[in-house]
Design a protein around this motif. Structure first.
Motif, PDB file in Angstrom:
ATOM      1  N   ARG A  39       0.835  -1.207   0.000  1.00 11.81           N
ATOM      2  CA  ARG A  39       0.000   0.000   0.000  1.00 11.81           C
ATOM      3  C   ARG A  39       0.870   1.257   0.000  1.00 11.81           C
ATOM      4  O   ARG A  39       0.589   2.226  -0.712  1.00 11.81           O
ATOM      5  N   LEU A  40       1.930   1.254   0.785  1.00 17.71           N
ATOM      6  CA  LEU A  40       2.840   2.399   0.843  1.00 17.71           C
ATOM      7  C   LEU A  40       3.412   2.711  -0.536  1.00 17.71           C
ATOM      8  O   LEU A  40       3.556   3.876  -0.916  1.00 17.71           O
ATOM      9  N   MET A  46       0.111  10.726   1.392  1.00 16.04           N
ATOM     10  CA  MET A  46      -0.686  11.590   2.251  1.00 16.04           C
ATOM     11  C   MET A  46       0.140  12.055   3.446  1.00 16.04           C
ATOM     12  O   MET A  46       1.133  11.430   3.813  1.00 16.04           O
ATOM     13  N   ASN A  47      -0.323  13.142   4.065  1.00 18.45           N
ATOM     14  CA  ASN A  47       0.383  13.667   5.240  1.00 18.45           C
ATOM     15  C   ASN A  47       0.434  12.633   6.373  1.00 18.45           C
ATOM     16  O   ASN A  47      -0.473  11.834   6.569  1.00 18.45           O
ATOM     17  N   SER A  52      -0.208   4.735   4.277  1.00 20.89           N
ATOM     18  CA  SER A  52       0.492   3.458   4.440  1.00 20.89           C
ATOM     19  C   SER A  52      -0.254   2.466   5.323  1.00 20.89           C
ATOM     20  O   SER A  52       0.132   1.299   5.408  1.00 20.89           O
ATOM     21  N   THR A  53      -1.319   2.901   5.989  1.00 18.98           N
ATOM     22  CA  THR A  53      -1.909   2.109   7.059  1.00 18.98           C
ATOM     23  C   THR A  53      -2.925   1.076   6.566  1.00 18.98           C
ATOM     24  O   THR A  53      -3.383   1.111   5.431  1.00 18.98           O
ATOM     25  N   LEU A  54      -3.298   0.188   7.476  1.00 18.49           N
ATOM     26  CA  LEU A  54      -4.357  -0.789   7.253  1.00 18.49           C
ATOM     27  C   LEU A  54      -5.570  -0.402   8.105  1.00 18.49           C
ATOM     28  O   LEU A  54      -5.457   0.420   9.016  1.00 18.49           O
ATOM     29  N   TYR A  55      -6.717  -1.026   7.816  1.00 15.47           N
ATOM     30  CA  TYR A  55      -7.958  -0.688   8.505  1.00 15.47           C
ATOM     31  C   TYR A  55      -8.657  -1.957   8.981  1.00 15.47           C
ATOM     32  O   TYR A  55      -8.649  -2.986   8.297  1.00 15.47           O
ATOM     33  N   VAL A  56      -9.311  -1.842  10.133  1.00 18.39           N
ATOM     34  CA  VAL A  56     -10.053  -2.965  10.703  1.00 18.39           C
ATOM     35  C   VAL A  56     -11.354  -3.162   9.931  1.00 18.39           C
ATOM     36  O   VAL A  56     -12.039  -2.192   9.576  1.00 18.39           O
ATOM     37  N   THR A  57     -11.692  -4.412   9.657  1.00 20.19           N
ATOM     38  CA  THR A  57     -12.940  -4.767   8.979  1.00 20.19           C
ATOM     39  C   THR A  57     -13.700  -5.793   9.818  1.00 20.19           C
ATOM     40  O   THR A  57     -13.161  -6.330  10.790  1.00 20.19           O
TER      41      THR A  57
END
Length: 313
Positions: A39-40, A46-47, A52-57
């Protein structure tokens, strides 16, 4: 007739001591770094490294949508089916089993699958924020995957994400998403005062100074949940940058929380939350009181920044 199952607080807040899953923790940390680095590499910059982050699903962790030329794709960890799911906007779907295998084998499987799907990406294969890192393609050492532990990891993340998202909703100023940083392996949300911060001195172990300086280029109050490491068990945490005078001595809630001089942040042990009569109230008290420590001492414009969500009258 539909039956609704209500889980008790102990069912929602599952035990996961470090000793019970440290090998799976180490392997999963590195697997998430491989996906996070993809992803990075591909997401628009972005600022503060938010790209670069992941998200909870409801099933695990995801990259969210990433560009691949004129199409898009997503990579998601599914801890219910124990698979890595890769889907493209033109209907191509591939899965990779989440099962005991080395970091090197997982890296090869991911990169070859992406290539077969017509997705070209190159990443720096050295792990971040880890002592004595081994390049992904050479790491045959970390190969553990206990499915139950991985599922508990995700279920705890869901509870932390739920409360951090509720807390985020109470702020009208600039605020990060609630997102998972694969370098430090923690879930975080950050509030901004709107003022520039003094240049960060750097010196964060296993992190380049230029990365740290971008992350902390503005004044922040940050909080989140970390799964622990070394002698420290899982905890909610909160800190400020720059930390205003008197920050570490500010009276916070609940009584189980404390300031750690070594970590330079407030901490609320996960086990104290698990054992509480009202875990949600305990966590929210911690998040709010530590934010007030930062905002009050640094004279943030709380009248403009704090927000009470609209309730239908």
């Amino acid at each position: 007739m539909t039956t609704t199952t209500h889980l008790s607080s102990t069912d929602r807040w599952l035990p996961l001591p470090l000793a019970a899953w440290q090998d799976t923790y180490a392997t999963l940390h590195l697997w998430t770094q491989i996906i996070g680095k993809i992803r990075l590499a591909l997401a628009p910059k972005m600022n503060h490294w938010w790209h670069s982050t992941l998200y909870v699903t409801p099933r695990g962790l995801t990259t969210g949508t990433m560009p691949d030329g004129s199409r898009s794709f997503e990579i998601a960890f599914d801890f219910l089916q124990h698979q890595l799911l890769i889907e493209t906007s033109d209907g191509i779907v591939r899965t990779i089993a989440l099962a005991p295998c080395s970091v090197a084998a997982f890296y090869r499987a991911v990169m070859s699958t992406l290539k077969d799907m017509g997705i070209e990406v190159r990443i720096w294969t050295m792990p971040q924020e880890i002592a004595d890192p081994i390049p992904f393609e050479q790491d045959e050492q970390h190969a553990a995957y206990d499915a139950e532990s991985a599922q508990r990891f995700w279920q705890i993340l869901m509870q932390a994400d739920r409360l951090l998202t509720d807390f985020r909703a109470r702020y009208a100023g600039k605020c990060s998403p609630v997102h998972f940083f694969w370098g430090s392996f923690d879930l975080a949300v950050t509030r901004f005062s709107g003022r520039r911060a003094p240049e960060h001195p750097g010196g964060v172990p296993h992190m380049a100074d230029w990365v740290t300086r971008e992350a902390y280029s503005y004044e922040v109050s940050s909080c989140g949940f970390w799964f622990g490491g070394g002698s420290i068990e899982a905890s909610f945490y909160a800190y400020a940058y720059p930390a205003p005078g008197g920050f570490k001595d500010y009276p916070i809630q609940p009584p189980a929380a404390f300031y750690s001089p070594d970590m330079q942040e407030f901490m609320l042990p996960y086990e104290a939350v698990r054992q509480a009569d009202d875990p949600e109230a305990m966590v929210m008290a911690f998040l709010q009181s530590t934010y007030e420590a930062a905002a009050n001492l640094a004279h943030w414009d709380r009248a403009s920044l704090d927000y009470q969500p609209v309730v239908k009258g």
